[in-house]
Write an enzyme that holds these catalytic residues in place. Structure first.
Site, short mmCIF file in Angstrom:
data_model
loop_
_atom_site.label_atom_id
_atom_site.label_comp_id
_atom_site.label_asym_id
_atom_site.label_seq_id
_atom_site.Cartn_x
_atom_site.Cartn_y
_atom_site.Cartn_z
N ILE A 60 4.18 -1.35 3.55
CA ILE A 60 4.00 0.08 3.26
C ILE A 60 5.06 0.55 2.29
O ILE A 60 6.26 0.33 2.50
CB ILE A 60 4.03 0.91 4.57
CG1 ILE A 60 2.92 0.44 5.52
CG2 ILE A 60 3.90 2.40 4.27
CD1 ILE A 60 1.51 0.44 4.94
N LYS A 61 4.57 1.19 1.22
CA LYS A 61 5.48 1.66 0.17
C LYS A 61 5.86 3.13 0.40
O LYS A 61 4.99 4.00 0.48
CB LYS A 61 4.83 1.53 -1.21
CG LYS A 61 4.67 0.10 -1.67
CD LYS A 61 3.86 0.02 -2.95
CE LYS A 61 4.73 0.07 -4.17
NZ LYS A 61 3.91 -0.12 -5.41
N TYR A 62 7.17 3.34 0.50
CA TYR A 62 7.72 4.70 0.55
C TYR A 62 8.63 4.88 -0.65
O TYR A 62 9.29 3.92 -1.08
CB TYR A 62 8.57 4.89 1.82
CG TYR A 62 7.83 4.77 3.13
CD1 TYR A 62 6.85 5.69 3.50
CD2 TYR A 62 8.13 3.74 4.02
CE1 TYR A 62 6.19 5.58 4.72
CE2 TYR A 62 7.47 3.63 5.24
CZ TYR A 62 6.50 4.55 5.58
OH TYR A 62 5.84 4.45 6.80
N ILE B 203 0.87 -1.18 0.00
CA ILE B 203 0.00 0.00 0.00
C ILE B 203 0.91 1.23 0.00
O ILE B 203 1.79 1.34 0.85
CB ILE B 203 -0.89 0.04 1.27
CG1 ILE B 203 -1.54 -1.33 1.53
CG2 ILE B 203 -1.92 1.13 1.19
CD1 ILE B 203 -2.26 -1.42 2.90
#
Ligand code: E4P
Length: 286
Positions: A110-112, A81
Site C-alpha cells: 500500500i502506497k502512502y 496500490i
C-alpha cells in the site's frame, strides 16, 4: 540475459502492458501503480471518453480489477496500490482505503505519501501487518522518516524515491538514491530503496550499478534496455549527471519520524497532480 540483482517492477496501470513486458524480459518482479497511471488505463480512458465518468465506488472497483489482473503476472516484489489523498486527507481515511486495497490481492503493497498524515497511516498499517510503499519521496530526510515510522514491519517496507522529477528541477535524483542507500547501510534492513520516476536507460543502468533493491520502470525504458541486448553495467560504469549535486547528510535513524524534515515542494505538487488526475475520471469529484 544476466538478471540484475535489482528487482525490476513495471511502472504502469495496464495489465496488457505488464504481460508484454513479461514476454520481453521473461520475468517481471513486481508492479507499481499510481492514480495518474490508473486514470490512463485504456479501459478507464475509453469509459471517460465515451462520457461515462465514474463514481468513487466504480473507480475503486476498476482499480481492483486492474490489480487483480496484474497480481498473478508478477513475482515477489508485489503490486503497489496507492491510496487517494489530497492535502486534507487524514491518516484514518488513508488507512481505511489502505486496508480495503490490501485485501484485494495476496501480494499488495500500500502506497502512502511522504507527508505527516501518510507517515501516521504507515505506522498504523505496519502494526496491522500490512506491507507498505512510501511514495513521493524526494529527500534523505523523508527516507529517514520512512525508516523511523516503519520500524517493526513484518516484511520490508519500500521507499519510492522519484529520480526523474528531481532531475526535472535541476537536481541529481540518482545522487539522492545513492545517499539513501548509504544511510540505510547503518540500519537494520527493514526499508528497501525503490528507485521510481525512471526516465532513461542511464537511470536504469545506474540503479543496477548501485544495486538498489528495486527499480520501477516504464515499459518504454525496458524496451530500450531489451533493444540494446539487456546491458548490465560493469565496475567502470560512470553516470553522467549534469544536474546540481545533493550532499550526503549524516542522520540518526533512531530519531522519531516526526523530527525529520518531511516537507518537499515536489511531494506537495505530486499529491496535487495525482488528485487532479484521479478526479478527472469521476462524475462527482472526491
Ligand atoms: C511509481 O511508483 C511512481 O509513481 C512513478 O514512478 C512516478 O513516475 P513519473 O515521475 O514519471 O510520473
Amino acid at each position: 540475459m544476466t538478471r540484475p540483482k535489482t528487482k525490476i517492477l513495471v511502472d504502469g496501470g495496464d495489465p496488457q502492458e505488464t504481460q508484454r513486458v513479461k514476454e520481453l524480459l521473461g520475468f517481471v518482479d513486481g508492479q507499481t501503480t499510481n492514480p495518474s497511471l490508473i486514470a490512463n488505463n485504456p479501459h478507464i480512458r475509453e469509459l471517460v471518453a465515451s462520457g461515462h465518468k465514474l463514481s468513487n465506488r466504480e473507480e475503486m472497483d476498476e482499480y481492483k480489477k486492474i490489480v487483480q489482473t496484474i497480481s498473478p503476472l508478477v513475482s515477489d516484489a508485489g503490486v503497489s496500490i496507492e491510496v487517494f489523498s489530497d492535502e486534507s486527507t487524514t491518516a484514518p481515511e488513508m488507512l481505511d482505503q489502505g486496508r480495503e486495497m490490501f485485501s484485494w490481492i495476496p501480494n499488495a503493497y500500500i502506497k502512502y505519501p511522504c507527508t505527516a498524515e501518510g507517515f501516521r497511516a504507515a505506522q498504523l498499517s505496519v502494526v496491522q501487518g500490512m506491507r507498505i510503499n512510501m511514495t513521493l519521496c524526494f529527500s534523505q530526510q523523508q527516507a529517514a522518516a520512512v525508516y523511523a515510522a516503519t520500524k517493526g514491519t513484518k516484511q520490508p517496507a519500500y521507499v519510492s524515491l522519484f529520480v526523474g522529477r528531481l532531475d526535472d528541477i535541476g537536481q541529481n535524483g540518482m545522487e539522492v538514491v545513492k545517499n539513501i542507500k548509504q544511510m540505510f547501510q547503518k540500519g537494520d534492513g527493514h526499508v528497501l530503496v525503490l528507485a521510481a520516476s525512471i526516465r532513461s536507460l542511464e537511470h536504469l543502468l545506474y540503479c543496477f550499478a548501485l544495486e538498489t533493491e528495486l527499480v520501477t520502470v516504464p515499459a518504454k525504458v525496458l524496451e530500450i534496455w531489451a533493444n540494446r541486448g539487456f546491458p548490465i553495467p560493469d565496475k567502470q560504469f560512470q553516470y553522467k549527471a549534469s544536474a546540481k549535486s545533493i550532499p550526503y547528510e549524516e542522520l540518526n535513524l533512531e530519531r522519531p519520524w516526526e523530527t525529520f524534515d518531511l516537507q518537499h515542494e515536489l511531494t506537495r505538487k505530486g499529491i496535487e497532480k495525482f488528485a487532479a488526475d484521479y478526479r478527472a475520471t469521476l462524475s462527482r469529484p472526491a
